[in-house]
Design a protein around this motif. Structure first.
Motif, short mmCIF file in Angstrom:
data_model
loop_
_atom_site.label_atom_id
_atom_site.label_comp_id
_atom_site.label_asym_id
_atom_site.label_seq_id
_atom_site.Cartn_x
_atom_site.Cartn_y
_atom_site.Cartn_z
N GLU A 93 4.90 1.85 1.85
CA GLU A 93 5.74 2.14 1.14
C GLU A 93 6.48 3.52 1.63
OE1 GLU A 93 5.26 2.74 -3.29
OE2 GLU A 93 4.72 0.81 -3.69
N LYS A 94 5.50 4.32 1.99
CA LYS A 94 6.08 5.50 2.81
C LYS A 94 6.88 5.10 3.90
CE LYS A 94 4.44 9.92 4.64
NZ LYS A 94 3.17 10.81 4.95
N SER A 152 0.83 -1.19 -0.12
CA SER A 152 -0.08 0.01 0.07
C SER A 152 0.78 1.15 0.02
CB SER A 152 -1.02 -0.05 1.22
OG SER A 152 -0.15 0.19 2.46
N SER A 153 0.44 2.55 -0.26
CA SER A 153 1.19 3.81 -0.42
C SER A 153 1.60 4.01 0.99
CB SER A 153 0.26 4.72 -0.85
OG SER A 153 -1.02 4.75 -0.02
N ASP A 154 0.80 3.60 2.10
CA ASP A 154 1.39 3.94 3.40
C ASP A 154 2.48 3.10 3.75
OD1 ASP A 154 -0.33 6.04 3.65
OD2 ASP A 154 -1.95 4.64 4.97
#
Length: 456
Positions: A346-347, A342-344
């Protein structure tokens, strides 16, 4: 279904191997106790994997190996060696064996080698063209950063020469991958690449392992054994963790580098050696030289060219490509549809400082893959936190419960301790028990507990 042939002239060993491997329903296992019949079988039938003992009556494991590869060149052959046959096992690898495993060994070790053999899709090929060879040399290095791109350009320029190379960088940055790339792109690439960890071998064994020994050179030297440097002749010798080498061994290594000759322990004859040395360290050798912990003359011999691999935190562009690559590998190995981040998530990966570098990233992605509840890994699935930077134990242990962590560490200790002493005593359980301060029943209990295969 993988067709596997087990070859050994001792029925007990065949039964032990069959018991271990039959747990995998994807393996179709055949056994052959008669080595002559086995020789005929490997000459007529193509097997996905052949596991053969090295020393047998009438026909040797080397003959099995040559016959299998002569008839089916892409055969995968794993050789099992007994005590004191390491030099012959090394010769088997030179002849084309995928790997060898020395008794005693655990079921876990055997499965790791088999899994690696199948995952590599091992087969012998003719020498690649320069363009495809260059691409293949870096196939294990996943990157997107300009820093690694610049480093690869340097590696391509220096690889064809014969200069010694010093690879520096923190633990887990991939120093051995770059060492292997240099070897693959060099004129020595058809000859062996031989790695040795300077910190893993005790000093009293290090000289014998590197230079070999003559029969009778010391207690237990029942036959002449060539050293790893002889095996690496005309190839590349990789000295990992060179900063851990003792001053006494530094002197001996320096002499070899200067004279290009070695003398086996207990021997008189000097043997010519032609190897390229690639050394690696996670230590500051300049400081070690200043502190008189590392010889200055050896340092300059090794450091004809330095390749410095930056830690992962200083090349953040590589974090997500590496993470996605590890996820793809797990999906393929487990025959599972693709899992993504998910983008979170990856962050969170990008913001983490990665004290354990690529190795830590691989461990975290592996755990998240198995722990996530669906095909998307969320931030909560990633076992990372600021406290991890001060962890004393490995990442795969520190987050376990106290009981499980203790059991994990105890298992590692018991396996390594027991296999070391069984090997040291040539499979003599009574002698092993005596030297370890245990009774025979306790030794056999541990052997059964960890499925340790040995030869008495």
């Amino acid at each position: 279904m993988k067709n596997i042939l087990l070859i050994d002239d001792e029925q007990d060993m065949l039964d032990s191997l069959h018991k271990l491997l039959s747990r995998n329903s994807e393996y179709k296992i055949s056994m052959e106790q008669d080595a002559q019949k086995a020789l005929d079988r490997v000459g007529k039938t193509k097997y996905d994997l052949i596991i053969t003992d090295l020393k047998m009556k009438n026909v040797s494991g080397m003959e099995i190996l040559r016959k299998a590869l002569g008839t089916f060149p892409d055969s995968i052959v794993i050789v099992i060696s007994g005590y004191g046959t390491i030099d012959t096992s090394v010769e088997a690898m030179r002849e084309g064996a995928f790997d060898f495993i020395e008794k005693p060994f655990t079921s876990k070790k055997l499965y790791e080698i088999i899994e690696h053999a199948f995952s590599q899709n091992y087969k012998k090929t003719e020498k690649l063209e320069d363009s495809s060879k260059g691409k293949d040399a870096f196939s294990g290095i996943v990157y997107q950063s300009e820093q690694i791109e610049d480093l690869i350009r340097v590696v391509k320029r220096i690889s064809p020469g014969n200069m010694n190379v010093l690879v520096t960088g923190e633990s887990g940055t991939g120093k051995e991958l770059f060492a292997r790339a240099i070897h693959s792109l060099s004129k020595r690439n058809l000859n062996p690449f031989v790695p040795v960890n300077c910190g893993a071998l005790p000093e009293n064994l290090f000289e014998s392992e590197l230079f070999g020994h003559e029969r009778g050179a010391f207690t237990g030297a029942i036959k002449t054994k060539p050293g790893l440097l002889e095996f690496a002749n005309h190839g590349t010798f990789f000295l990992d963790e060179i900063g851990d080498l003792s001053l006494a061994m530094q002197i001996k290594l320096l002499r070899m580098l200067e004279e290009r000759k070695i003398r086996r322990v207990g021997g008189q004859q000097e043997i010519d050696i032609d190897v390229r040395i690639i050394a690696a360290t996670n230590k500051d050798l300049n400081k070690a030289v200043h502190d008189k912990q590392f010889r200055e003359d050896l340092y300059y011999r090794l450091n004809a060219m330095e390749i410095k691999i930056l830690p992962l935190r200083e090349r953040p562009d590589d974090i997500i490509p590496l993470a996605k690559n590890f996820l793809t590998e797990h999906c393929c190995q487990n025959d599972q549809s693709m899992v993504r981040l998910s983008s979170d998530a990856e962050k969170a990966l990008k913001n983490y400082t990665w004290p354990g570098n690529v190795r830590e990233l691989q461990n975290i992605i592996s755990r998240a893959f198995y722990l996530c509840s669906n095909s998307i890994i969320q931030k909560a699935d990633l076992p990372i936190s600021k406290e991890k930077e001060n962890a004393i134990f490995d990442d795969d242990i520190i987050n376990l419960s106290y009981k499980n962590a203790k059991e994990n560490l105890m298992e590692k200790f018991e396996v390594e301790y027991l296999t070391h002493h069984i090997k040291r005593n040539n499979g003599n359980i009574s002698r092993t028990a005596e030297l370890c301060g245990l009774d025979r029943r306790s030794i056999h209990r541990l052997i059964n507990k960890y499925n340790i295969i040995y030869e008495e």
